[in-house]
Design an enzyme around this catalytic site. Structure first.
Site, PDB file in Angstrom:
ATOM      1  N   ASP A   1       0.979  -0.993   0.022  1.00 44.61           N
ATOM      2  CA  ASP A   1       0.135  -0.066   0.048  1.00 44.61           C
ATOM      3  C   ASP A   1       0.920   1.189  -0.031  1.00 44.61           C
ATOM      4  O   ASP A   1       2.044   0.850  -0.139  1.00 44.61           O
ATOM      5  CB  ASP A   1      -0.982  -0.170   1.179  1.00 44.61           C
ATOM      6  CG  ASP A   1      -0.389   0.310   2.663  1.00 44.61           C
ATOM      7  OD1 ASP A   1       0.920   0.345   2.509  1.00 44.61           O
ATOM      8  OD2 ASP A   1      -0.889   0.492   3.490  1.00 44.61           O
TER       9      ASP A   1
ATOM     10  N   CYS B   1       3.322  -2.740   3.826  1.00 47.18           N
ATOM     11  CA  CYS B   1       2.440  -1.718   4.302  1.00 47.18           C
ATOM     12  C   CYS B   1       3.406  -0.737   5.455  1.00 47.18           C
ATOM     13  O   CYS B   1       4.529  -1.081   5.629  1.00 47.18           O
ATOM     14  CB  CYS B   1       1.216  -2.143   4.841  1.00 47.18           C
ATOM     15  SG  CYS B   1       0.899  -2.857   6.154  1.00 47.18           S
TER      16      CYS B   1
ATOM     17  N   THR C   1       3.320  -0.960   8.717  1.00 47.00           N
ATOM     18  CA  THR C   1       3.852  -1.922   9.587  1.00 47.00           C
ATOM     19  C   THR C   1       4.001  -3.336   8.988  1.00 47.00           C
ATOM     20  O   THR C   1       4.744  -3.971   9.935  1.00 47.00           O
ATOM     21  CB  THR C   1       2.837  -2.037  11.015  1.00 47.00           C
ATOM     22  OG1 THR C   1       1.575  -2.517  10.330  1.00 47.00           O
ATOM     23  CG2 THR C   1       2.678  -0.437  11.608  1.00 47.00           C
TER      24      THR C   1
ATOM     25  N   HIS D   1      10.983 -23.757   9.749  1.00 53.10           N
ATOM     26  CA  HIS D   1      10.134 -24.188  10.395  1.00 53.10           C
ATOM     27  C   HIS D   1       8.490 -24.067  10.049  1.00 53.10           C
ATOM     28  O   HIS D   1       7.726 -24.879  10.278  1.00 53.10           O
ATOM     29  CB  HIS D   1       9.924 -23.717  11.984  1.00 53.10           C
ATOM     30  CG  HIS D   1      11.253 -24.399  12.732  1.00 53.10           C
ATOM     31  ND1 HIS D   1      11.407 -24.214  14.013  1.00 53.10           N
ATOM     32  CD2 HIS D   1      12.288 -25.049  12.135  1.00 53.10           C
ATOM     33  CE1 HIS D   1      12.710 -24.774  14.282  1.00 53.10           C
ATOM     34  NE2 HIS D   1      13.156 -25.185  13.210  1.00 53.10           N
TER      35      HIS D   1
ATOM     36  N   HIS E   1       8.093 -30.630  11.125  1.00 56.69           N
ATOM     37  CA  HIS E   1       7.526 -29.294  10.696  1.00 56.69           C
ATOM     38  C   HIS E   1       6.291 -29.424   9.555  1.00 56.69           C
ATOM     39  O   HIS E   1       5.282 -28.627   9.651  1.00 56.69           O
ATOM     40  CB  HIS E   1       8.521 -28.025  10.561  1.00 56.69           C
ATOM     41  CG  HIS E   1       9.556 -27.963  11.400  1.00 56.69           C
ATOM     42  ND1 HIS E   1       9.068 -27.510  12.533  1.00 56.69           N
ATOM     43  CD2 HIS E   1      10.818 -28.178  11.335  1.00 56.69           C
ATOM     44  CE1 HIS E   1      10.394 -27.384  13.493  1.00 56.69           C
ATOM     45  NE2 HIS E   1      11.365 -27.847  12.661  1.00 56.69           N
TER      46      HIS E   1
HETATM   47  C1  RB5 Z   1      -1.686   3.116   6.282  1.00 56.49           C
HETATM   48  O1  RB5 Z   1      -1.758   4.321   7.084  1.00 56.49           O
HETATM   49  C2  RB5 Z   1      -1.466   1.932   7.469  1.00 56.49           C
HETATM   50  O2  RB5 Z   1      -2.331   1.841   8.218  1.00 56.49           O
HETATM   51  C3  RB5 Z   1      -1.136   0.694   6.705  1.00 56.49           C
HETATM   52  O3  RB5 Z   1       0.054   1.053   5.719  1.00 56.49           O
HETATM   53  C4  RB5 Z   1      -0.721  -0.241   7.539  1.00 56.49           C
HETATM   54  O4  RB5 Z   1       0.333   0.003   8.195  1.00 56.49           O
HETATM   55  C5  RB5 Z   1      -1.605  -1.131   8.186  1.00 56.49           C
HETATM   56  O5  RB5 Z   1      -1.314  -2.179   8.779  1.00 56.49           O
END
Ligand code: RB5
Length: 144
Positions: A7, A64, A66, A97, A132
């Site tokens: 994203d 994304c 995180t 694993h 595994h």
């Molecule tokens: C976008 O602002 C953010 O929420 C997205 O990139 C992601 O981190 C969501 O988990």
């Protein structure tokens, strides 16, 4: 073939990793997004996950902010084992694993150098199988 997607929060890191893939001779298919305009991560997580689950692509890389949201999306697709990693040890073990088939990274969490190390070890590590294998199979036996 590696499926790759992101994203807006992961776009910059995806571009860095595309350079790494090109320099190291990997074939990849980029499922977008293709710029930093705000978009919804589930759409891109699903595209990459379906490409991997169908066998069209061997593994997937997702980005994304995180790595978390896009991993949740990918894991909704049957047969997908998507993991979020911020360091190489977990990335290596997720292959050895867990036979992880999608790696998710946070563009707001890891810098490009560390991300390259994580991707490098993840792409180079084989599944150990053995005990595994049974555990990974048990994941698919959990009813939705
Ligand atoms: C976008 O602002 C953010 O929420 C997205 O990139 C992601 O981190 C969501 O988990």
């Amino acid at each position: 073939m590696i499926a790759i997607g992101c994203d807006h929060g992961g776009f910059a890191l995806k571009q860095e990793i595309i350079s790494y893939l090109q320099q190291n001779g990997y074939e990849y298919q980029d499922f977008g997004t293709y710029d930093v305009e705000s978009c919804d991560y589930p759409a891109y997580g699903e595209k990459v996950a379906r490409a991997v689950a169908s066998g069209a692509c061997e593994k997937g890389l997702l980005f994304c902010g995180t790595g978390v949201g896009i991993s949740l999306a990918a894991n909704r697709v049957k047969g997908i084992r998507a993991v979020v990693c911020s360091e190489p040890y977990s990335a290596e073990m997720s292959r050895r694993h867990n036979n992880a088939n999608v790696l998710c990274l946070g563009g707001r969490v890891v810098g490009p150098g560390l991300a390259e190390q994580i991707v490098d070890v993840w792409l180079h590590t084989e599944f150990e199988g053995g005990r595994h294998e049974r555990r990974v199979s048990l994941l698919d036996s959990i009813a939705p």
